[in-house]
Design an enzyme around this catalytic site. Structure first.
Site, short mmCIF file in Angstrom:
data_model
loop_
_atom_site.label_atom_id
_atom_site.label_comp_id
_atom_site.label_asym_id
_atom_site.label_seq_id
_atom_site.Cartn_x
_atom_site.Cartn_y
_atom_site.Cartn_z
N CYS B 34 2.97 0.23 6.90
CA CYS B 34 3.92 1.10 6.09
C CYS B 34 3.37 2.28 5.69
O CYS B 34 4.06 3.18 5.23
CB CYS B 34 4.03 0.18 4.64
SG CYS B 34 4.64 -1.59 4.94
N ASP B 36 0.56 3.12 3.83
CA ASP B 36 -0.41 3.27 2.66
C ASP B 36 -1.09 1.80 2.15
O ASP B 36 -0.53 0.83 2.08
CB ASP B 36 0.37 3.96 1.40
CG ASP B 36 1.77 3.32 1.22
OD1 ASP B 36 1.89 2.28 1.71
OD2 ASP B 36 2.52 4.18 0.43
N CYS B 59 -0.31 8.82 1.79
CA CYS B 59 0.42 10.10 1.65
C CYS B 59 -0.35 10.97 0.24
O CYS B 59 -1.19 10.28 -0.52
CB CYS B 59 1.71 10.24 1.54
SG CYS B 59 2.64 9.17 0.25
N CYS B 103 4.66 4.39 -4.55
CA CYS B 103 3.47 4.75 -4.32
C CYS B 103 2.81 4.36 -5.82
O CYS B 103 1.58 3.69 -6.08
CB CYS B 103 2.94 6.08 -4.24
SG CYS B 103 3.27 6.60 -2.46
#
Lengths: 396, 145
Positions: B34, B36, B59, B103
Protein backbone atom coordinates in the site's frame (compact mmCIF):
# COMPACT_ATOMS: atom_id res chain seq x y z
CA UNK A 1 19.51 26.08 -8.17
CA UNK A 2 16.28 25.19 -9.99
CA UNK A 3 16.07 22.21 -12.34
CA UNK A 4 12.86 21.56 -14.22
CA UNK A 5 12.89 17.83 -14.98
CA UNK A 6 9.22 17.16 -15.61
CA UNK A 7 8.92 17.87 -19.33
CA UNK A 8 6.67 14.86 -19.88
CA UNK A 9 4.12 16.64 -17.66
CA UNK A 10 4.39 19.96 -19.45
CA UNK A 11 7.03 22.19 -20.99
CA UNK A 12 8.08 25.80 -20.90
CA UNK A 13 6.72 27.71 -23.88
CA UNK A 14 9.42 28.59 -26.43
CA UNK A 15 10.09 32.22 -27.36
CA UNK A 16 9.09 31.43 -30.93
CA UNK A 17 5.72 30.05 -29.86
CA UNK A 18 5.12 32.84 -27.35
CA UNK A 19 5.87 35.56 -29.88
CA UNK A 20 3.69 33.88 -32.49
CA UNK A 21 0.73 34.14 -30.11
CA UNK A 22 1.04 37.78 -29.09
CA UNK A 23 -0.45 39.56 -32.15
CA UNK A 24 -3.65 37.55 -31.78
CA UNK A 25 -4.56 38.91 -28.36
CA UNK A 26 -4.74 42.67 -28.89
CA UNK A 27 -4.28 43.31 -32.60
CA UNK A 28 -5.76 40.52 -34.67
CA UNK A 29 -8.41 39.48 -32.20
CA UNK A 30 -11.25 39.09 -34.72
CA UNK A 31 -13.49 36.06 -34.72
CA UNK A 32 -12.40 33.80 -37.59
CA UNK A 33 -16.07 33.29 -38.46
CA UNK A 34 -16.64 37.02 -39.03
CA UNK A 35 -16.88 38.45 -42.51
CA UNK A 36 -14.97 41.70 -42.07
CA UNK A 37 -11.23 42.09 -42.53
CA UNK A 38 -10.30 41.72 -38.86
CA UNK A 39 -12.11 38.39 -38.70
CA UNK A 40 -10.73 37.19 -41.99
CA UNK A 41 -7.19 37.91 -40.80
CA UNK A 42 -7.81 35.44 -37.98
CA UNK A 43 -9.26 32.96 -40.47
CA UNK A 44 -6.12 33.27 -42.61
CA UNK A 45 -3.95 32.77 -39.53
CA UNK A 46 -5.85 29.59 -38.67
CA UNK A 47 -5.39 28.41 -42.21
CA UNK A 48 -1.64 28.97 -42.09
CA UNK A 49 -1.42 27.13 -38.74
CA UNK A 50 -3.34 24.21 -40.21
CA UNK A 51 -0.98 24.14 -43.18
CA UNK A 52 2.03 24.05 -40.89
CA UNK A 53 0.65 21.17 -38.84
CA UNK A 54 -0.27 19.26 -42.00
CA UNK A 55 3.14 19.80 -43.56
CA UNK A 56 5.04 18.27 -40.66
CA UNK A 57 2.63 15.35 -40.22
CA UNK A 58 2.49 14.67 -43.98
CA UNK A 59 -1.27 15.02 -44.29
CA UNK A 60 -3.83 17.35 -45.82
CA UNK A 61 -4.88 20.42 -43.86
CA UNK A 62 -8.52 19.34 -44.17
CA UNK A 63 -7.62 16.29 -42.10
CA UNK A 64 -6.81 18.42 -39.06
CA UNK A 65 -9.27 19.35 -36.31
CA UNK A 66 -8.09 21.72 -33.61
CA UNK A 67 -9.12 20.73 -30.08
CA UNK A 68 -8.60 21.85 -26.49
CA UNK A 69 -5.77 19.37 -26.11
CA UNK A 70 -4.74 15.74 -26.22
CA UNK A 71 -7.48 14.43 -23.95
CA UNK A 72 -10.26 15.87 -26.08
CA UNK A 73 -8.62 14.56 -29.24
CA UNK A 74 -8.31 11.07 -27.68
CA UNK A 75 -11.96 11.11 -26.59
CA UNK A 76 -13.15 12.24 -30.00
CA UNK A 77 -11.03 9.74 -31.94
CA UNK A 78 -12.03 6.76 -29.82
CA UNK A 79 -15.73 7.58 -29.76
CA UNK A 80 -15.56 8.12 -33.53
CA UNK A 81 -13.96 4.71 -34.10
CA UNK A 82 -16.38 3.02 -31.73
CA UNK A 83 -19.57 4.51 -33.16
CA UNK A 84 -18.49 4.04 -36.78
CA UNK A 85 -17.86 0.39 -35.94
CA UNK A 86 -21.15 0.02 -34.12
CA UNK A 87 -23.03 0.98 -37.29
CA UNK A 88 -21.51 -2.10 -38.90
CA UNK A 89 -22.20 -4.28 -35.89
CA UNK A 90 -18.60 -4.12 -34.68
CA UNK A 91 -18.25 -3.53 -30.95
CA UNK A 92 -14.74 -4.69 -30.11
CA UNK A 93 -11.85 -2.32 -29.41
CA UNK A 94 -8.18 -3.14 -28.89
CA UNK A 95 -5.82 -0.98 -26.87
CA UNK A 96 -2.85 -1.47 -24.56
CA UNK A 97 -2.55 -1.85 -20.80
CA UNK A 98 -0.51 1.31 -20.32
CA UNK A 99 -2.46 3.94 -22.23
CA UNK A 100 -3.12 7.39 -20.81
CA UNK A 101 -6.32 7.74 -18.77
CA UNK A 102 -7.81 9.90 -21.55
CA UNK A 103 -7.89 6.65 -23.53
CA UNK A 104 -8.55 4.13 -20.76
CA UNK A 105 -11.42 6.08 -19.19
CA UNK A 106 -13.06 6.61 -22.60
CA UNK A 107 -12.81 2.85 -23.14
CA UNK A 108 -14.40 2.24 -19.72
CA UNK A 109 -17.29 4.47 -20.77
CA UNK A 110 -17.69 2.46 -23.98
CA UNK A 111 -17.66 -0.81 -22.03
CA UNK A 112 -20.70 0.45 -20.15
CA UNK A 113 -22.30 0.98 -23.55
CA UNK A 114 -21.78 -2.67 -24.46
CA UNK A 115 -18.41 -2.48 -26.20
CA UNK A 116 -15.81 -5.13 -25.49
CA UNK A 117 -12.26 -3.98 -24.86
CA UNK A 118 -9.05 -6.00 -25.15
CA UNK A 119 -5.95 -4.49 -23.54
CA UNK A 120 -2.75 -5.89 -25.02
CA UNK A 121 0.14 -6.57 -22.64
CA UNK A 122 3.22 -4.36 -22.88
CA UNK A 123 5.67 -6.85 -21.37
CA UNK A 124 8.60 -6.05 -19.10
CA UNK A 125 10.31 -3.88 -21.72
CA UNK A 126 7.26 -1.69 -22.33
CA UNK A 127 6.28 -2.56 -25.91
CA UNK A 128 3.16 -3.86 -27.61
CA UNK A 129 3.98 -6.74 -29.98
CA UNK A 130 2.59 -6.45 -33.55
CA UNK A 131 2.02 -10.22 -33.71
CA UNK A 132 -0.06 -10.06 -30.53
CA UNK A 133 -2.13 -7.30 -32.08
CA UNK A 134 -2.62 -9.45 -35.16
CA UNK A 135 -3.88 -12.32 -33.03
CA UNK A 136 -6.22 -10.06 -31.06
CA UNK A 137 -8.01 -8.55 -34.07
CA UNK A 138 -11.41 -10.13 -34.65
CA UNK A 139 -14.04 -9.81 -37.36
CA UNK A 140 -15.95 -7.44 -35.05
CA UNK A 141 -12.98 -5.23 -34.13
CA UNK A 142 -13.96 -1.61 -34.72
CA UNK A 143 -10.85 0.21 -33.60
CA UNK A 144 -7.28 -0.22 -32.44
CA UNK A 145 -5.87 2.58 -30.27
CA UNK A 146 -2.25 2.36 -29.12
CA UNK A 147 -0.11 5.24 -27.93
CA UNK A 148 2.91 6.36 -29.95
CA UNK A 149 5.14 6.78 -26.90
CA UNK A 150 4.38 6.10 -23.27
CA UNK A 151 4.09 9.09 -20.95
CA UNK A 152 5.69 7.53 -17.89
CA UNK A 153 8.49 5.37 -19.27
CA UNK A 154 8.95 6.88 -22.74
CA UNK A 155 9.03 3.66 -24.78
CA UNK A 156 8.21 4.35 -28.45
CA UNK A 157 5.84 1.74 -29.83
CA UNK A 158 6.36 0.02 -33.19
CA UNK A 159 3.61 2.23 -34.63
CA UNK A 160 4.40 1.63 -38.30
CA UNK A 161 4.18 -2.15 -37.85
CA UNK A 162 1.06 -1.91 -35.68
CA UNK A 163 -0.50 0.40 -38.27
CA UNK A 164 0.40 -2.03 -41.04
CA UNK A 165 -1.34 -4.86 -39.18
CA UNK A 166 -4.48 -2.72 -38.87
CA UNK A 167 -4.36 -1.69 -42.54
CA UNK A 168 -3.99 -5.31 -43.63
CA UNK A 169 -6.97 -6.30 -41.46
CA UNK A 170 -9.02 -3.27 -42.45
CA UNK A 171 -9.37 -1.92 -38.90
CA UNK A 172 -9.25 1.78 -37.97
CA UNK A 173 -6.04 2.71 -36.18
CA UNK A 174 -5.73 5.61 -33.74
CA UNK A 175 -2.61 6.62 -31.86
CA UNK A 176 -2.26 8.97 -28.90
CA UNK A 177 0.91 10.79 -29.96
CA UNK A 178 0.86 13.35 -27.15
CA UNK A 179 4.34 12.39 -25.91
CA UNK A 180 5.83 11.69 -29.33
CA UNK A 181 4.76 14.72 -31.36
CA UNK A 182 7.51 17.28 -31.71
CA UNK A 183 10.04 14.81 -30.29
CA UNK A 184 10.30 12.12 -32.94
CA UNK A 185 9.47 12.10 -36.65
CA UNK A 186 5.82 11.33 -37.35
CA UNK A 187 4.53 10.68 -40.85
CA UNK A 188 0.89 9.63 -40.69
CA UNK A 189 0.99 8.07 -44.18
CA UNK A 190 4.19 6.09 -43.77
CA UNK A 191 3.14 5.12 -40.22
CA UNK A 192 -0.24 3.78 -41.44
CA UNK A 193 -2.12 6.00 -38.98
CA UNK A 194 -5.82 6.77 -39.46
CA UNK A 195 -6.26 9.07 -36.46
CA UNK A 196 -3.69 10.79 -34.25
CA UNK A 197 -3.98 13.00 -31.16
CA UNK A 198 -1.47 15.57 -29.98
CA UNK A 199 -1.13 18.38 -27.46
CA UNK A 200 0.87 21.60 -27.85
CA UNK A 201 2.18 22.01 -24.32
CA UNK A 202 4.30 18.86 -24.55
CA UNK A 203 6.52 20.43 -27.22
CA UNK A 204 6.96 23.97 -25.87
CA UNK A 205 3.62 25.27 -27.12
CA UNK A 206 0.81 26.69 -24.97
CA UNK A 207 -1.54 24.68 -22.75
CA UNK A 208 -5.19 24.12 -23.63
CA UNK A 209 -4.72 23.41 -27.32
CA UNK A 210 -4.16 20.27 -29.35
CA UNK A 211 -5.35 18.60 -32.49
CA UNK A 212 -6.79 15.47 -33.97
CA UNK A 213 -5.67 14.19 -37.33
CA UNK A 214 -8.36 12.07 -38.99
CA UNK A 215 -7.72 10.59 -42.42
CA UNK A 216 -9.99 11.83 -45.19
CA UNK A 217 -13.24 9.87 -45.24
CA UNK A 218 -13.45 9.33 -41.47
CA UNK A 219 -16.64 11.04 -40.32
CA UNK A 220 -15.75 12.37 -36.89
CA UNK A 221 -18.17 12.04 -34.00
CA UNK A 222 -18.92 15.48 -32.56
CA UNK A 223 -18.21 15.98 -28.86
CA UNK A 224 -19.11 19.67 -28.76
CA UNK A 225 -22.21 20.79 -30.61
CA UNK A 226 -22.70 24.36 -31.76
CA UNK A 227 -21.37 26.45 -34.62
CA UNK A 228 -19.80 25.29 -37.85
CA UNK A 229 -16.17 25.70 -36.74
CA UNK A 230 -13.77 22.92 -37.72
CA UNK A 231 -16.12 21.77 -40.50
CA UNK A 232 -18.85 21.28 -37.92
CA UNK A 233 -16.82 18.67 -36.05
CA UNK A 234 -15.78 20.83 -33.13
CA UNK A 235 -17.93 23.81 -32.30
CA UNK A 236 -16.73 26.87 -30.42
CA UNK A 237 -14.79 29.95 -31.46
CA UNK A 238 -11.27 28.85 -32.22
CA UNK A 239 -8.53 29.65 -29.71
CA UNK A 240 -6.53 31.53 -32.32
CA UNK A 241 -3.55 32.65 -30.20
CA UNK A 242 -3.08 29.13 -28.80
CA UNK A 243 -3.39 27.53 -32.22
CA UNK A 244 -0.79 29.96 -33.60
CA UNK A 245 1.47 29.12 -30.68
CA UNK A 246 1.03 25.40 -31.30
CA UNK A 247 1.88 25.68 -35.00
CA UNK A 248 4.97 27.78 -34.29
CA UNK A 249 6.13 25.38 -31.56
CA UNK A 250 5.52 22.34 -33.76
CA UNK A 251 7.41 23.81 -36.70
CA UNK A 252 10.33 24.77 -34.46
CA UNK A 253 10.42 21.33 -32.83
CA UNK A 254 10.18 19.47 -36.14
CA UNK A 255 12.94 21.56 -37.71
CA UNK A 256 15.26 20.71 -34.82
CA UNK A 257 14.11 17.16 -34.24
CA UNK A 258 17.37 15.26 -34.76
CA UNK A 259 19.52 17.90 -33.09
CA UNK A 260 17.30 18.07 -30.00
CA UNK A 261 16.99 14.29 -29.81
CA UNK A 262 20.74 13.75 -29.76
CA UNK A 263 21.36 16.53 -27.25
CA UNK A 264 18.60 15.54 -24.84
CA UNK A 265 19.45 11.85 -25.12
CA UNK A 266 23.05 12.69 -24.20
CA UNK A 267 21.88 14.39 -21.00
CA UNK A 268 19.37 11.67 -20.15
CA UNK A 269 21.87 8.85 -20.70
CA UNK A 270 24.29 10.50 -18.28
CA UNK A 271 21.59 10.72 -15.61
CA UNK A 272 20.57 7.11 -16.30
CA UNK A 273 24.15 5.83 -16.04
CA UNK A 274 24.84 7.65 -12.78
CA UNK A 275 21.54 6.88 -11.04
CA UNK A 276 21.85 3.23 -12.04
CA UNK A 277 24.83 3.08 -9.68
CA UNK A 278 22.40 3.41 -6.77
CA UNK A 279 22.17 -0.11 -5.32
CA UNK A 280 18.89 -1.94 -5.88
CA UNK A 281 17.65 0.50 -8.49
CA UNK A 282 16.17 -0.27 -11.86
CA UNK A 283 15.33 1.56 -15.10
CA UNK A 284 11.74 0.90 -16.15
CA UNK A 285 11.23 0.04 -19.79
CA UNK A 286 13.84 -0.21 -22.53
CA UNK A 287 15.13 3.35 -22.85
CA UNK A 288 17.29 2.48 -25.85
CA UNK A 289 14.06 2.40 -27.83
CA UNK A 290 12.43 5.34 -26.11
CA UNK A 291 11.98 9.09 -26.19
CA UNK A 292 15.21 11.02 -25.70
CA UNK A 293 14.32 12.78 -22.47
CA UNK A 294 12.33 10.32 -20.38
CA UNK A 295 13.87 8.24 -17.61
CA UNK A 296 11.79 6.24 -15.15
CA UNK A 297 13.50 4.42 -12.30
CA UNK A 298 12.54 2.50 -9.18
CA UNK A 299 14.53 2.60 -5.95
CA UNK A 300 13.72 -0.24 -3.64
CA UNK A 301 12.75 0.47 -0.03
CA UNK A 302 11.48 4.05 -0.46
CA UNK A 303 8.28 5.79 -1.45
CA UNK A 304 8.00 8.21 -4.37
CA UNK A 305 6.11 11.12 -2.86
CA UNK A 306 8.60 11.74 -0.07
CA UNK A 307 11.36 11.49 -2.70
CA UNK A 308 9.66 14.18 -4.82
CA UNK A 309 9.11 16.50 -1.85
CA UNK A 310 12.75 16.30 -0.79
CA UNK A 311 13.95 16.79 -4.37
CA UNK A 312 11.66 19.82 -4.61
CA UNK A 313 13.39 21.21 -1.50
CA UNK A 314 16.62 20.88 -3.45
CA UNK A 315 15.18 22.68 -6.49
CA UNK A 316 14.39 19.63 -8.64
CA UNK A 317 10.91 19.26 -10.17
CA UNK A 318 10.22 15.64 -11.09
CA UNK A 319 7.39 13.15 -10.90
CA UNK A 320 6.55 9.68 -9.56
CA UNK A 321 4.13 6.85 -10.13
CA UNK A 322 3.59 6.15 -6.44
CA UNK A 323 0.06 5.82 -5.10
CA UNK A 324 0.45 8.89 -2.92
CA UNK A 325 1.19 11.08 -5.92
CA UNK A 326 -1.73 9.68 -7.88
CA UNK A 327 -4.24 10.32 -5.10
CA UNK A 328 -5.30 6.67 -5.06
CA UNK A 329 -4.13 3.62 -3.16
CA UNK A 330 -2.60 1.95 -6.18
CA UNK A 331 0.64 2.93 -7.83
CA UNK A 332 0.76 3.81 -11.52
CA UNK A 333 -0.98 1.37 -13.86
CA UNK A 334 1.89 1.87 -16.29
CA UNK A 335 4.47 0.51 -13.86
CA UNK A 336 2.17 -2.33 -12.81
CA UNK A 337 1.67 -3.22 -16.49
CA UNK A 338 5.43 -3.85 -16.72
CA UNK A 339 5.00 -6.51 -14.05
CA UNK A 340 6.51 -4.49 -11.21
CA UNK A 341 5.19 -5.39 -7.75
CA UNK A 342 3.27 -2.66 -5.90
CA UNK A 343 5.96 -2.10 -3.26
CA UNK A 344 8.59 -1.43 -5.94
CA UNK A 345 6.30 0.73 -8.10
CA UNK A 346 5.72 3.00 -5.07
CA UNK A 347 9.41 3.91 -5.17
CA UNK A 348 9.45 5.29 -8.70
CA UNK A 349 10.89 8.51 -10.05
CA UNK A 350 10.33 9.98 -13.50
CA UNK A 351 12.84 12.48 -14.77
CA UNK A 352 12.00 13.99 -18.15
CA UNK A 353 14.44 16.39 -19.76
CA UNK A 354 14.17 18.76 -22.71
CA UNK A 355 16.47 20.89 -24.86
CA UNK A 356 16.15 23.59 -22.19
CA UNK A 357 18.12 21.46 -19.73
CA UNK A 358 21.92 21.52 -19.58
CA UNK A 359 24.96 19.81 -18.10
CA UNK A 360 24.60 21.78 -14.86
CA UNK A 361 21.09 20.43 -14.41
CA UNK A 362 22.38 16.91 -14.98
CA UNK A 363 25.11 17.43 -12.37
CA UNK A 364 22.54 18.71 -9.85
CA UNK A 365 20.29 15.69 -10.41
CA UNK A 366 23.16 13.24 -10.23
CA UNK A 367 24.35 14.75 -6.96
CA UNK A 368 21.00 15.04 -5.20
CA UNK A 369 18.97 11.98 -6.14
CA UNK A 370 21.41 9.47 -4.59
CA UNK A 371 21.63 11.56 -1.40
CA UNK A 372 17.86 11.76 -0.99
CA UNK A 373 17.40 8.06 -1.78
CA UNK A 374 20.03 7.17 0.83
CA UNK A 375 18.40 9.43 3.45
CA UNK A 376 14.93 7.95 2.90
CA UNK A 377 16.35 4.45 3.01
CA UNK A 378 18.01 5.26 6.33
CA UNK A 379 14.57 5.84 7.87
CA UNK A 380 12.74 3.07 6.05
CA UNK A 381 11.77 -0.06 8.01
CA UNK A 382 11.43 -1.85 4.65
CA UNK A 383 15.03 -1.04 3.75
CA UNK A 384 16.16 -2.16 7.24
CA UNK A 385 14.45 -5.52 6.74
CA UNK A 386 16.04 -5.87 3.29
CA UNK A 387 19.55 -5.07 4.49
CA UNK A 388 19.18 -7.40 7.48
CA UNK A 389 18.04 -10.22 5.22
CA UNK A 390 14.56 -10.42 6.73
CA UNK A 391 13.09 -9.68 3.31
CA UNK A 392 14.32 -10.52 -0.17
CA UNK A 393 15.26 -7.74 -2.59
CA UNK A 394 13.01 -7.53 -5.63
CA UNK A 395 15.57 -5.48 -7.55
CA UNK A 396 18.99 -7.10 -7.37
CA UNK B 1 0.43 23.85 -1.15
CA UNK B 2 -0.54 20.26 -0.59
CA UNK B 3 0.61 20.25 3.05
CA UNK B 4 0.51 22.69 5.96
CA UNK B 5 3.74 24.27 7.16
CA UNK B 6 3.64 22.05 10.25
CA UNK B 7 3.41 18.90 8.15
CA UNK B 8 6.33 20.05 6.02
CA UNK B 9 8.33 20.92 9.15
CA UNK B 10 7.83 17.44 10.64
CA UNK B 11 8.52 15.87 7.24
CA UNK B 12 11.74 17.83 6.72
CA UNK B 13 12.90 17.59 10.34
CA UNK B 14 11.38 14.44 11.75
CA UNK B 15 11.47 14.26 15.56
CA UNK B 16 12.53 11.03 17.28
CA UNK B 17 13.73 9.41 14.07
CA UNK B 18 15.62 6.17 14.54
CA UNK B 19 15.44 2.83 16.31
CA UNK B 20 15.98 1.64 19.91
CA UNK B 21 18.07 -1.52 20.23
CA UNK B 22 16.82 -2.46 23.70
CA UNK B 23 13.23 -1.29 23.19
CA UNK B 24 10.63 -2.45 25.70
CA UNK B 25 8.00 -2.56 23.01
CA UNK B 26 7.88 -2.45 19.21
CA UNK B 27 4.89 -1.94 16.93
CA UNK B 28 4.80 -2.15 13.16
CA UNK B 29 1.76 -1.39 11.03
CA UNK B 30 1.02 -0.88 7.35
CA UNK B 31 1.91 -2.75 4.23
CA UNK B 32 4.61 -2.12 1.64
CA UNK B 33 2.09 -2.99 -1.05
CA UNK B 34 0.00 0.00 0.00
CA UNK B 35 3.00 2.26 0.17
CA UNK B 36 3.34 2.93 3.89
CA UNK B 37 4.83 1.14 6.88
CA UNK B 38 5.45 2.64 10.32
CA UNK B 39 7.55 1.05 13.03
CA UNK B 40 7.67 2.42 16.55
CA UNK B 41 10.10 1.62 19.34
CA UNK B 42 9.26 2.45 22.98
CA UNK B 43 11.22 2.57 26.22
CA UNK B 44 8.83 2.34 29.15
CA UNK B 45 9.69 2.79 32.82
CA UNK B 46 7.21 2.79 35.71
CA UNK B 47 4.33 3.16 33.28
CA UNK B 48 5.89 6.20 31.58
CA UNK B 49 7.09 6.29 27.95
CA UNK B 50 10.59 7.57 28.56
CA UNK B 51 11.78 7.30 24.97
CA UNK B 52 10.28 6.71 21.56
CA UNK B 53 11.77 6.35 18.08
CA UNK B 54 10.29 5.61 14.70
CA UNK B 55 11.12 4.42 11.18
CA UNK B 56 8.73 5.02 8.34
CA UNK B 57 8.46 3.98 4.71
CA UNK B 58 5.90 6.23 3.10
CA UNK B 59 4.84 9.56 1.77
CA UNK B 60 5.35 12.99 3.28
CA UNK B 61 2.32 12.81 5.51
CA UNK B 62 3.21 9.29 6.70
CA UNK B 63 6.57 10.59 7.89
CA UNK B 64 5.07 13.75 9.39
CA UNK B 65 2.29 11.92 11.27
CA UNK B 66 4.78 9.39 12.67
CA UNK B 67 6.98 12.22 13.87
CA UNK B 68 4.08 14.12 15.45
CA UNK B 69 2.69 10.98 17.12
CA UNK B 70 6.05 10.27 18.77
CA UNK B 71 6.18 13.83 20.11
CA UNK B 72 2.69 13.52 21.50
CA UNK B 73 3.41 10.36 23.51
CA UNK B 74 6.97 10.95 24.65
CA UNK B 75 7.14 11.39 28.41
CA UNK B 76 3.48 10.46 28.79
CA UNK B 77 2.02 7.62 30.88
CA UNK B 78 1.09 4.55 28.88
CA UNK B 79 -2.55 5.04 29.86
CA UNK B 80 -2.52 8.47 28.25
CA UNK B 81 -0.70 7.32 25.12
CA UNK B 82 -3.44 4.78 24.62
CA UNK B 83 -5.88 7.64 24.20
CA UNK B 84 -3.94 9.18 21.28
CA UNK B 85 -6.36 9.54 18.40
CA UNK B 86 -5.62 10.09 14.72
CA UNK B 87 -7.80 13.17 14.94
CA UNK B 88 -5.53 14.69 17.56
CA UNK B 89 -2.49 14.01 15.36
CA UNK B 90 -4.20 15.67 12.38
CA UNK B 91 -5.14 18.70 14.49
CA UNK B 92 -1.62 19.01 15.86
CA UNK B 93 -0.36 19.12 12.27
CA UNK B 94 -2.85 21.85 11.28
CA UNK B 95 -4.73 19.40 9.10
CA UNK B 96 -4.05 16.91 6.33
CA UNK B 97 -5.52 16.60 2.82
CA UNK B 98 -8.58 14.29 2.82
CA UNK B 99 -6.82 11.48 0.95
CA UNK B 100 -3.99 11.52 3.51
CA UNK B 101 -6.09 11.01 6.63
CA UNK B 102 -5.28 7.29 6.53
CA UNK B 103 -1.66 8.18 7.33
CA UNK B 104 -2.79 9.60 10.69
CA UNK B 105 -4.82 6.46 11.34
CA UNK B 106 -1.67 4.48 10.70
CA UNK B 107 0.25 6.63 13.20
CA UNK B 108 -2.39 5.99 15.87
CA UNK B 109 -2.28 2.28 15.07
CA UNK B 110 1.52 2.19 15.26
CA UNK B 111 1.35 3.54 18.83
CA UNK B 112 -1.41 1.05 19.71
CA UNK B 113 0.53 -1.84 18.16
CA UNK B 114 3.61 -0.96 20.23
CA UNK B 115 1.53 -0.70 23.42
CA UNK B 116 -0.17 -4.01 22.64
CA UNK B 117 3.30 -5.53 22.34
CA UNK B 118 4.16 -4.04 25.74
CA UNK B 119 1.12 -5.60 27.42
CA UNK B 120 1.85 -8.93 25.73
CA UNK B 121 5.29 -8.87 27.28
CA UNK B 122 3.85 -7.92 30.67
CA UNK B 123 1.01 -10.29 31.41
CA UNK B 124 1.11 -9.15 35.05
CA UNK B 125 -0.34 -5.80 33.95
CA UNK B 126 -4.02 -5.49 33.34
CA UNK B 127 -4.54 -4.99 29.61
CA UNK B 128 -6.81 -2.02 28.95
CA UNK B 129 -10.15 -2.84 27.46
CA UNK B 130 -10.42 -2.56 23.68
CA UNK B 131 -6.67 -2.59 23.00
CA UNK B 132 -6.24 -4.75 19.94
CA UNK B 133 -3.21 -5.74 17.96
CA UNK B 134 -3.19 -3.45 14.94
CA UNK B 135 0.03 -5.08 13.79
CA UNK B 136 -1.79 -8.38 13.41
CA UNK B 137 -4.34 -6.84 11.09
CA UNK B 138 -3.97 -8.97 8.01
CA UNK B 139 -5.14 -6.52 5.40
CA UNK B 140 -2.89 -3.60 6.16
CA UNK B 141 -3.97 -0.05 5.53
CA UNK B 142 -5.57 -0.73 2.13
CA UNK B 143 -8.42 -2.78 3.52
CA UNK B 144 -9.01 -0.58 6.56
CA UNK B 145 -9.08 2.88 5.04
Amino acid sequence: MKVYADNAATTKISDTAFNAMLPYFKEMYGNPSSLYTLGQKSQEALCSARETMAKYLNCDMKEITFTSGGSEADNQAILTGAYLGEKQGKKHIISSAFEHHAVLHTLKKLEKQGFEVTLLPVHEDGFVRPEELKDAIRSDTALVTIMYANNEIGTVQPIRELGAVCREKGVLFHTDAVQAAGHIKIDVKADNINMLSMSAHKFHGPKGVGMLYAKKGINLYTLIEGGAQERGKRAGTENVPAIMGMAAAFEESCKNLEKNFEYVKGLRDKVAAELSKIPHSKINGDITKGLAGTLNMCFEGIEGESLLLLLDDRGISASSGSACTSGSLDPSHVLLSLGLPHEVAHGSLRISLSEYNNEEDVAHIIKNVPEVVAYLRSMSPVWKDLTEGKKQYVIQ
Amino acid sequence: MLYSEKVMDHFRNPRNLGTIDDADAIGEVGNAKCGDIMKMYLKIKDGIITDVKFNTFGCGSAIATSSMATEMIKGKPVTEALKLSNKAVVEALDGLPAHKIHCSVLAEEAVKAALFDYYQKHPELEKPEGLSDCAACSGGCCSCH
